[in-house]
Design a protein around this motif. Structure first.
Motif, PDB file in Angstrom:
ATOM      1  N   UNK A  18       0.833  -1.210   0.000  1.00 48.43           N
ATOM      2  CA  UNK A  18       0.000   0.000   0.000  1.00 48.43           C
ATOM      3  C   UNK A  18       0.865   1.256   0.000  1.00 48.43           C
ATOM      4  N   UNK A  19       2.016   1.158   0.667  1.00 47.98           N
ATOM      5  CA  UNK A  19       2.858   2.354   0.769  1.00 47.98           C
ATOM      6  C   UNK A  19       4.248   2.077   0.214  1.00 47.98           C
ATOM      7  N   UNK A  51      11.551   1.546   7.250  1.00 44.27           N
ATOM      8  CA  UNK A  51      11.227   0.429   6.359  1.00 44.27           C
ATOM      9  C   UNK A  51       9.793  -0.076   6.519  1.00 44.27           C
ATOM     10  N   UNK A  52       9.162  -0.349   5.385  1.00 44.18           N
ATOM     11  CA  UNK A  52       7.808  -0.897   5.320  1.00 44.18           C
ATOM     12  C   UNK A  52       7.857  -2.400   5.617  1.00 44.18           C
ATOM     13  N   UNK A  53       7.162  -2.834   6.653  1.00 49.00           N
ATOM     14  CA  UNK A  53       7.197  -4.241   7.073  1.00 49.00           C
ATOM     15  C   UNK A  53       6.718  -5.178   5.975  1.00 49.00           C
TER      16      UNK A  53
ATOM     17  N   UNK C  59       7.725  -0.649   9.770  1.00 51.49           N
ATOM     18  CA  UNK C  59       6.546   0.219   9.793  1.00 51.49           C
ATOM     19  C   UNK C  59       5.332  -0.498   9.221  1.00 51.49           C
ATOM     20  N   UNK C  60       4.169  -0.274   9.840  1.00 51.39           N
ATOM     21  CA  UNK C  60       2.907  -0.822   9.319  1.00 51.39           C
ATOM     22  C   UNK C  60       2.606  -0.220   7.952  1.00 51.39           C
ATOM     23  N   UNK C  61       2.139  -1.050   7.044  1.00 54.94           N
ATOM     24  CA  UNK C  61       1.899  -0.638   5.661  1.00 54.94           C
ATOM     25  C   UNK C  61       0.542   0.048   5.522  1.00 54.94           C
ATOM     26  N   UNK C  62       0.472   1.288   5.984  1.00 55.45           N
ATOM     27  CA  UNK C  62      -0.801   1.998   5.947  1.00 55.45           C
ATOM     28  C   UNK C  62      -0.588   3.392   5.367  1.00 55.45           C
TER      29      UNK C  62
END
Lengths: 472, 470, 90
Positions: A18-19, A51-53, C59-62
């Protein structure tokens, strides 16, 4: 000299998160220029990456699917070079400790043999922005929507030996990535890009110097580029020339490779560990959890289907197509005849789906249908009708069979009587057939079918008619 | 009645609480002081519009000033460089945001050595800063503007940044308190990067108590900074019985005699307060300078690559995009910045990476290990902050000599340690000498407690000065 | 380092020195290199290169809205209102 072509691939895959990789900006294709940007992906002074998990999870999943070793403490590194599409003047990537290494992907070559391609590594990195060169002014415009979009780069060993193998391998890889759901793999949109490394050597000899070909934007381009470049190198060597290590650009319209500007060739990237990011330590249990949640891989699925009798070509298509898979898997649970199901899926059901219809019945019902057909309880007419009725939805299979009296008539005595009638009522057709006109038989069969309202077992009927007229 | 601008943060907070002063009065007083003093000092690059602050919070009504290395939304931020002469950030640094959320209002942005590279504030593209103690002398750097602003009473507190001593050394030169927290305790988000693994936001104040007051406001995990620490530092240990080491390498040949004398007097004061002070040795000290310069320049060469004239900042004309980038950087970067970028690029380049960058990182491991061993035997270390006092502007032009003045501070950054500099005496020219207390990572409260005790015992007069001119 | 090598180094980091500046810089650079070469004396053996002991937070992907478009391009030296303009990239 007998040459062989040696090919390695570097595949960049945009991940469907998503990001972006380092910030909360939306990772979306298209959109007005510079509308998905923030201080981080713009590389503004003072900005820092986080970092994006999901990116890490997707990278691990891909590594697991490709049988890689997962590094529980990988690092990110900076690759330093200047270009207008690079917001920071460096790309954050993984050089010294990538997250996945040492994997393998097997595929079936066009000649039927199994080939294995080593996966050297899979690493995470960020994408750059886009440069737009439109209009007549001598300017380009930079759009940073794509800056810091997450990529994984999959690097193969130079284990491929033909352009066709490269294409098959890439198709296989794409199937896996789609199955995992990590990317939509659209080459035409740039979410999957492939650079091709090509060299040639005498069979049994040492590896030749390789060139790297960029701008190969479709499966077709890949095979064309490989074919062109391997021929170019072969001819060069045969003329006594030497292949230079170069980065080339594939010009699909012209059908040839051209040298890219020297600047791109001679860059010293000065890789060093990214000081703004500590090591990426995978949380306890993450790898096991992801491994347990992996969907069945396309190759495994296909093997299963083929093992129960589905022809290879059909197996591939069914494995790739979700509605087909669902029906076949459901039917196989009830031990349906796989071949019958696959034929039905590929044939009449595909036709329905192509017309925009949705399949309203389940794999279990598919199994019932297949049983009737495989056990010869209905003939082809009956099967056609049954399927059409099933497509309307709402009725059980045995209900439809009963209501429409679809069961084939096998009773030899009853059919014999019909055969006798047909022969006596169609003397012209009989004579025509006996004098050599094969087609006349169709008329006799047609008449028999009419009398039995389409329910005669055609094979039995045929035999009965033949036995009557041939005797005569 | 003391002038308002001579009050510390703690005193202002008290005055606001007991309503003996209003936020409006305080704002006016500091702005008037800036008007009077800054023409002689040159600390402010950008002044905030002159309107009284209206923000709520525990520190409401107390103004502060910000080193121009910190991004401030809507307010020009230059990092002391021409290349960012016109840059207006669309976001604010976390540490600034936290102060604003506490109610503090910014008086303006302060001069600094360009991209924090320097120790005399002579490398600022917009002009040098004068030391309020002696206007002919340098205030130190790179947070020279911050230290000078506080020393001259133009702000009760200023944010600075410390990569190799850039908060502590100017504090020592200007006669104020300079505190560098443990690396990672204060968020770097919004701090224009010089050397990522060394940069630390820091505080300049006129009392240690102020630093103690402000630390909890500033510290705490920041989700925007992946190197940000989540834990709070350990509680302070009392000075009585504190084991303090005097590493002999910091009192050697390169250190001015008068500096040594002043700091050793401070050591004695600590003894008198009940600390156990003894000599120790840190042999790795001599390698700290080359290790620091190699690593800092390597990281800087990469951090400054983004200044290419494409997205923000100044741009020079070029024949094509590549030429445009080269012309932009060559025209708008200062000489010291170019030197460090070149050195950094060199040590990372193919063929030299192992011998320079990698070797320096190994050296760093050894330096950290040596500190860890020392901190088993000692709670704190006491050293001079700088081997010399403030030199005359223009008197040191050779880069290597300038680098040598960092000898007492850089190892602290390599270790990510906590350190405070407080004025402990003056030399025969009347120039302040700074004493540096160093603690291991997360011992910030002990460092500050010891500094506070020492400060009280020394009784330094922090009355703002302006070279006799204001 | 000779002047040619310095010029090549400068190209990597997008700096250029005219002949005069190059000469002056070469000298200075030589001195700086000699200064950092002190490090060669240090025995580092098989010491590990320094690595942070922290773990990178994941980081949470939001998605969150980014900067408004006009803020993104507000500092652009040259813009067409949509993107950042630069001399044409071939």
């Amino acid at each position: 000299m007998k040459f062989e072509t040696v090919i390695g691939l570097e595949i960049h895959v945009e991940l469907a998160t998503r990001t972006k990789l380092f910030c909360d900006c939306e990772n979306a294709f298209g959109g007005d220029q510079n509308t998905h940007c923030c201080p981080v992906c713009l590389g503004l002074p003072g900005s820092l990456p986080v970092i994006n998990k999901h990116v890490v999870e997707f990278a691990v999943m891909t590594g697991l699917a490709l049988d890689c070793t997962i590094d529980p403490e990988s690092r990110m590194d900076r690759k330093n070079y200047h270009y207008p599409d690079m917001t920071k003047g460096f790309q954050t990537s993984q050089r010294y400790r990538p997250i996945c290494t040492n994997g393998c992907l097997a595929f079936t070559s066009e000649d039927g043999t199994e080939r294995r391609v080593g996966i050297t590594e899979i690493h995470m990195e960020e994408d750059a922005g886009k440069l737009i060169h439109e209009g007549t002014r001598p300017v380009s415009s930079a759009d940073y929507n794509r800056a810091a979009v997450p990529l994984i780069e999959i690097v193969t060993e130079p284990d491929l030996r033909s352009a066709e193998d490269a294409r098959i391998f890439l198709a296989e890889l794409r199937d896996i990535l789609l199955e995992l759901g990590v990317s939509d793999c659209r080459m035409e949109e740039g979410s999957m890009r492939c650079d091709v490394n090509v060299s040639v050597r005498e069979v049994g000899g040492p590896l030749g110097t390789r060139t790297e070909i960029k701008n190969v934007n479709s499966f077709r381009s890949i095979t064309r580029a490989i074919a062109y470049e391997s021929r170019r190198q072969r001819e060069l060597i045969e003329r006594g020339g030497v292949v230079e290590q170069r980065t080339l650009r594939w010009d699909d319209a012209a059908g040839r490779t051209t040298t890219m500007r020297d600047k791109e060739n001679s860059n010293d990237y000065r890789y060093f560990p990214e000081p703004d990011l500590p090591p990426i330590v995978l949380p306890d249990g993450m790898v096991e959890q992801l491994r347990a949640g992996l969907p069945k891989m396309p190759m495994a699925r296909r093997a299963e289907y083929e093992a129960v009798g589905v022809p290879a070509a059909d197996a591939r298509l069914i494995a790739q197509t979700r509605w087909m898979r669902t029906l076949l898997d459901g039917a196989l649970k009830l031990r349906a005849d796989a071949r019958t199901v696959s034929n039905t899926l590929i044939g009449p059901l595909s036709a329905f789906v192509n017309e925009g219809m949705e399949i309203p019945f389940t794999g279990a019902e598919m199994a019932e249908y297949a049983a009737l057909v495989a056990q010869n309880k209905i003939n082809s007419n009956g099967a056609k009708t049954l399927l059409e009725e099933m497509m309307k939805g709402g009725k059980q299979v045995d209900e439809i069979v009963r209501e429409k009296s679809l069961l084939q008539v096998d009773d030899t005595e009853a059919l014999k009587a019909v055969a006798v009638e047909v022969v006596s009522e169609n003397p012209a057709a009989v004579e025509s057939y006996l004098s050599g006109k094969e087609k006349a038989f169709t008329a006799l069969m047609g008449a028999a079918m009419k009398k039995t309202r389409g329910k005669a077992n055609p094979a039995v009927m045929r035999e009965l008619i033949l036995s009557l007229i041939v005797k005569e | 009645m003391a002038e308002i601008y001579t009050l510390t943060v703690t005193e202002l907070k008290q005055a606001l609480a007991d309503k003996s002063l209003s936020a409006k009065e305080i704002w006016a007083a500091f702005n008037a002081r800036i008007d009077a003093a800054d023409p002689h000092i040159g600390a402010f690059l950008t002044r905030t519009e002159q309107s009284p602050p209206t923000l709520e919070g525990p520190l409401s009504g107390i103004p502060f000033a910000i080193k121009d290395a910190f991004c401030t939304n809507g307010v020009r931020t230059t990092a002391g460089s021409r290349i960012l002469d016109n840059f207006v950030p669309p976001y604010t640094a976390t540490v600034v945001e936290r102060l604003e959320q506490a109610g503090m209002a910014s008086l303006g942005k302060l001069s600094m050595d360009e991209f924090a590279m320097g120790n005399a504030n002579e490398h600022c593209a917009f002009g040098p800063v004068c030391n309020p103690q002696d206007l002919a002398r340098v205030p130190g750097g790179s947070s020279g503007g911050s230290a000078a602003a506080v020393a001259a009473g133009m702000a009760p507190f200023a944010l600075g940044s410390d990569t190799g001593g850039s908060v502590r050394q100017p504090a020592a030169f200007c006669g104020v308190v300079g505190f560098k927290p443990t690396y990672g305790l204060l968020s770097r988000y919004g701090l224009i990067a010089y050397a990522s693994s060394l940069d630390t936001p820091g505080l300049l104040t006129r009392s240690v108590k102020d630093a103690q007051l402000l630390l909890p406001v500033l510290s705490g995990h920041d989700r925007h900074d992946s190197t940000s620490l989540a834990e709070a530092p350990a509680p302070a240990r009392s000075v009585k019985g504190l084991r303090v080491g005097l590493p002999k390498e910091y009192f050697g040949e390169g250190v001015a005699q008068e500096v040594k004398v002043a700091v050793l007097r401070a050591a004695q004061t600590l003894r008198d307060l009940g600390a156990e002070v003894s000599d120790c040795s840190l042999p790795m000290t001599k390698y700290a300078l080359p290790v620091y310069y190699l690593l800092a320049c390597a990281e800087a060469s990469s951090n400054l690559a983004r200044y290419d004239g494409v997205r923000y900042g100044m741009r020079a004309e070029g024949a094509d995009w590549s030429d445009m980038m080269t012309k932009t950087r060559t025209t708008y970067f200062g000489e010291e910045v170019k030197r460090r970028i070149m050195l950094g690029t060199f040590v990372l380049s193919a063929g030299y990476y192992d011998a320079y960058y990698l070797k320096a990182q190994k050296g760093r491991t050894l330096i950290r290990a040596e500190f860890d061993r020392a901190f088993e035997a000692y709670d704190l270390l006491l050293t001079p902050t700088s081997p010399v006092t403030a030199w005359e502007r223009g008197s040191i032009t050779d880069p290597i000599s300038a680098y040598a003045a960092d000898i007492c501070t850089v190892s602290v950054n390599l270790g990510g340690l906590s350190a405070a500099s407080i004025p402990c005496g003056r030399d025969s020219l009347g120039l302040p000498v700074g004493a540096q207390l160093i603690g291991n990572r997360m011992s910030d409260n002990t460092v500050l407690a010891a500094a506070a005790a020492l400060e009280e015992a020394i009784g330094w007069d922090y009355t703002p000065v302006c070279g006799g001119k204001a | 380092m000779n002047q040619q090598e310095i010029a090549a180094l400068a190209e990597l980091c997008k700096l250029e020195f005219n002949d005069q500046a190059l000469e002056a810089f070469s000298e200075e650079f030589g001195a700086i290199l000699a200064f950092v070469n002190q490090l060669a004396e240090l025995e580092t053996g098989d010491t590990d290169a320094y690595v942070s002991s922290l773990h990178a937070p994941l980081r949470t992907d939001s998605a969150q809205p980014g900067l408004p478009h006009e803020q993104v391009i507000r500092n652009a030296p040259e813009t067409d209102g949509e993107g950042f303009l630069i001399p044409r990239v071939l």
